[in-house]
Design an enzyme around this catalytic site. Structure first.
Site, PDB file in Angstrom:
ATOM      1  N   ASP A 121      -4.074 -20.730  41.907  1.00 61.69           N
ATOM      2  CA  ASP A 121      -3.123 -20.292  41.409  1.00 61.69           C
ATOM      3  C   ASP A 121      -2.936 -20.617  40.949  1.00 61.69           C
ATOM      4  OD1 ASP A 121      -0.581 -18.618  41.089  1.00 61.69           O
ATOM      5  OD2 ASP A 121       1.155 -20.085  41.584  1.00 61.69           O
ATOM      6  N   HIS A 128       6.472 -17.980  30.028  1.00 65.13           N
ATOM      7  CA  HIS A 128       7.084 -18.603  31.035  1.00 65.13           C
ATOM      8  C   HIS A 128       6.772 -20.089  31.190  1.00 65.13           C
ATOM      9  CE1 HIS A 128       7.838 -19.721  35.469  1.00 65.13           C
ATOM     10  NE2 HIS A 128       6.253 -20.425  35.470  1.00 65.13           N
ATOM     11  N   GLU A 194       8.456 -15.671  42.367  1.00 57.87           N
ATOM     12  CA  GLU A 194       7.469 -15.225  41.330  1.00 57.87           C
ATOM     13  C   GLU A 194       6.348 -13.858  41.291  1.00 57.87           C
ATOM     14  OE1 GLU A 194       6.944 -20.063  40.711  1.00 57.87           O
ATOM     15  OE2 GLU A 194       5.102 -19.304  40.752  1.00 57.87           O
ATOM     16  N   GLU A 196       3.628 -12.282  40.078  1.00 55.37           N
ATOM     17  CA  GLU A 196       2.150 -12.480  39.848  1.00 55.37           C
ATOM     18  C   GLU A 196       1.223 -11.400  39.528  1.00 55.37           C
ATOM     19  OE1 GLU A 196       0.644 -16.522  41.098  1.00 55.37           O
ATOM     20  OE2 GLU A 196       2.847 -17.398  41.071  1.00 55.37           O
ATOM     21  N   ASP A 228       5.001 -15.361  45.321  1.00 54.35           N
ATOM     22  CA  ASP A 228       4.267 -16.660  45.161  1.00 54.35           C
ATOM     23  C   ASP A 228       5.936 -17.724  45.342  1.00 54.35           C
ATOM     24  OD1 ASP A 228       2.596 -18.650  46.177  1.00 54.35           O
ATOM     25  OD2 ASP A 228       2.886 -19.630  44.433  1.00 54.35           O
ATOM     26  N   ARG A 232      12.017 -24.022  44.866  1.00 49.86           N
ATOM     27  CA  ARG A 232      12.561 -25.266  43.912  1.00 49.86           C
ATOM     28  C   ARG A 232      13.405 -26.357  43.762  1.00 49.86           C
ATOM     29  NH1 ARG A 232       8.874 -22.505  40.552  1.00 49.86           N
ATOM     30  NH2 ARG A 232       9.680 -20.390  39.773  1.00 49.86           N
ATOM     31  N   GLN A 235      10.154 -28.338  44.930  1.00 50.26           N
ATOM     32  CA  GLN A 235       9.409 -28.683  44.428  1.00 50.26           C
ATOM     33  C   GLN A 235       9.580 -29.745  43.813  1.00 50.26           C
ATOM     34  OE1 GLN A 235       8.654 -24.395  41.870  1.00 50.26           O
ATOM     35  NE2 GLN A 235       6.659 -25.692  40.888  1.00 50.26           N
ATOM     36  N   LYS A 248       5.813 -24.546  47.384  1.00 46.31           N
ATOM     37  CA  LYS A 248       4.723 -22.973  47.663  1.00 46.31           C
ATOM     38  C   LYS A 248       4.339 -22.547  48.950  1.00 46.31           C
ATOM     39  CE  LYS A 248       4.906 -22.714  42.324  1.00 46.31           C
ATOM     40  NZ  LYS A 248       5.692 -21.938  42.430  1.00 46.31           N
ATOM     41  N   THR A 252       3.517 -17.157  50.993  1.00 47.41           N
ATOM     42  CA  THR A 252       2.896 -16.083  49.849  1.00 47.41           C
ATOM     43  C   THR A 252       2.335 -14.967  50.188  1.00 47.41           C
ATOM     44  OG1 THR A 252       1.564 -18.136  48.459  1.00 47.41           O
ATOM     45  CG2 THR A 252       1.196 -15.501  47.483  1.00 47.41           C
ATOM     46  N   GLU A 355      13.931 -18.783  35.829  1.00 51.35           N
ATOM     47  CA  GLU A 355      14.239 -18.051  33.859  1.00 51.35           C
ATOM     48  C   GLU A 355      14.880 -17.912  33.755  1.00 51.35           C
ATOM     49  OE1 GLU A 355      10.067 -17.683  31.653  1.00 51.35           O
ATOM     50  OE2 GLU A 355       9.756 -17.248  33.902  1.00 51.35           O
TER      51      GLU A 355
END
Length: 399
Positions: A121, A128, A194, A196, A228, A232, A235, A248, A252, A355
């Site tokens: 990844d 971002h 996420e 992606e 993904d 948080r 993480q 993570k 996925t 975000e």
């Protein structure tokens, strides 16, 4: 579109003759038999049966239960198979045969289309990376000193890549808020998405031999959407000093459909202007445009929350592949590498809740369903669709 003529599609249908993505399916009457198919409109064309009926020289590849043998066959075979499929859905002389091999999409079960070898990844969106840097490091530079010199990435967990529609169990782990005196253990309270784009490797490479920018088309078979999922709070506590791990690796999600790279030729575009010179092995100034004009949409519980533009990505997929192998690391058939969160410069173009909420939340609740969709401009005003990625959050397991 006539109910009796599934080959007749509106010109702007995202899964028309210019798209033709590959997947793996089974049917209710043969639930254990997995077959390769191509999506056409709201139907699946059985490629195993088509190859057998037409006497295709590639019938053995298309009779496999995964895409991996086709992936490994190389670009010349990929193009030959794609040309044959396009002819099958557009040639009036083959119409009756092709229609007899179409199955309604809602009548089949879709599976993970390829066996994932490795998963990498990246972190390729400047928007971002800047937004996240400001959230996590408000008193320091938003971008780390290396960010504009190399595509930052990490190795993920291939065994937890799941197909769209697979429930996502809320992960548990250690988390420690800044005000806490010690870590606690429990379900993630800051579960995120996420949005992606993933790239699927077909042709492998030899250990010790880097793949240059010009090798991108020879090694990458196709493209898919990726979510993904990210815890948080887990993480944030674990990632210093080595980076993402349990926050993570729990899941996925990828699309059930892999869109051939060649289908996106008309969507190729120049990446954003770079203000820091790159080293020669990453210099794509004389290469074909490395960006892709993909328009992504993020829906949560049926409400659109963001429309991230993939064309805004600072690092291209070709540069990522080159950097991933520059030390001699080999490619394997079925390798998957993802772009990292796709975000643009506008408030409605942010590809994760971190975000979108400036780190404050709310984040995902149990029962929330997230769907990613995307399309790109194709030839003759057509649209090239990418298969959706959907996942619903289920409660954490206590034992």
């Amino acid at each position: 579109m006539s109910e009796h003529h599934p080959l007749d599609l509106p010109e702007d249908h995202p899964f028309g003759p210019h798209t033709l993505p590959y997947g793996v399916f089974s049917t209710a009457d043969e639930p254990t038999r997995r077959r390769i198919g191509v999506r056409y409109g709201d139907h699946v064309l059985d490629l195993d049966a088509l190859a057998a009926t037409s006497g295709s020289p590639h019938a053995d590849l298309l009779a496999a239960p995964t895409l991996n043998p086709l992936l490994a066959a190389g670009r010349e075979i990929w193009q030959a198979v794609r040309d044959a499929v396009r002819t099958a859905v557009t040639d009036p002389a083959q119409r009756a045969t092709t229609e007899s091999l179409l199955l309604p999409l809602n009548a089949v079960t879709l599976h993970l289309p390829f066996e994932v070898a490795d998963y990498v990844d990246f972190y390729a969106s400047e928007h971002h990376a800047t937004n996240v840097g400001r959230i996590f490091r408000p008193n320091a530079d938003a971008l780390t000193p290396n960010w504009k010199h190399l595509p930052i990435g990490y190795h993920g967990r291939a065994g937890t890549v799941v197909v769209s529609g697979t429930p996502v169990v809320r992960p548990s782990g250690q988390r420690k808020a800044p005000a806490d005196t010690a870590p606690t253990f429990g379900p993630s309270l800051r579960l995120d998405i996420e949005a992606e784009v993933g790239f699927v490797v077909g042709t492998p490479s030899a250990l010790g031999e880097p793949v240059g920018l010009a090798g991108f088309r020879d090694h990458v078979f196709g493209v898919c959407l990726v979510n993904d999922w990210s815890a948080r709070d887990i993480q944030a506590w674990e990632y210093v000093p080595l980076g993402p791990f349990l926050g993570k690796s729990f899941a996925t999600s990828v699309s059930a459909w892999i869109t051939p790279l060649d289908a996106l030729d008309h969507a190729r575009t120049a990446p954003p202007a770079r203000d820091v010179p790159v080293l020669p092995y990453l210099d794509d100034s004389d290469a074909e445009p490395g960006g892709i004009d993909l328009r992504i949409q993020v829906d949560i519980n049926g409400e659109t929350v963001a429309r991230p533009p993939f064309s805004a990505m600072y690092w291209t997929a070709a540069q990522q592949l080159t950097h991933m192998t520059v030390n001699g690391a080999s490619l394997r058939t079925g390798d998957l590498y993802a772009s990292g969160t796709v975000s643009g410069p506008e408030p409605d173009q942010l590809g994760c809740l971190l975000e979108l909420t400036q780190g404050k939340g709310p984040f995902l609740e149990d029962g929330d369903e997230v769907t990613l969709t995307a399309w790109a401009p194709g030839p003759e005003g057509s649209r090239i669709g990418l298969g959706e990625v959907t996942g619903r959050i289920t409660p954490a397991r206590t034992s």
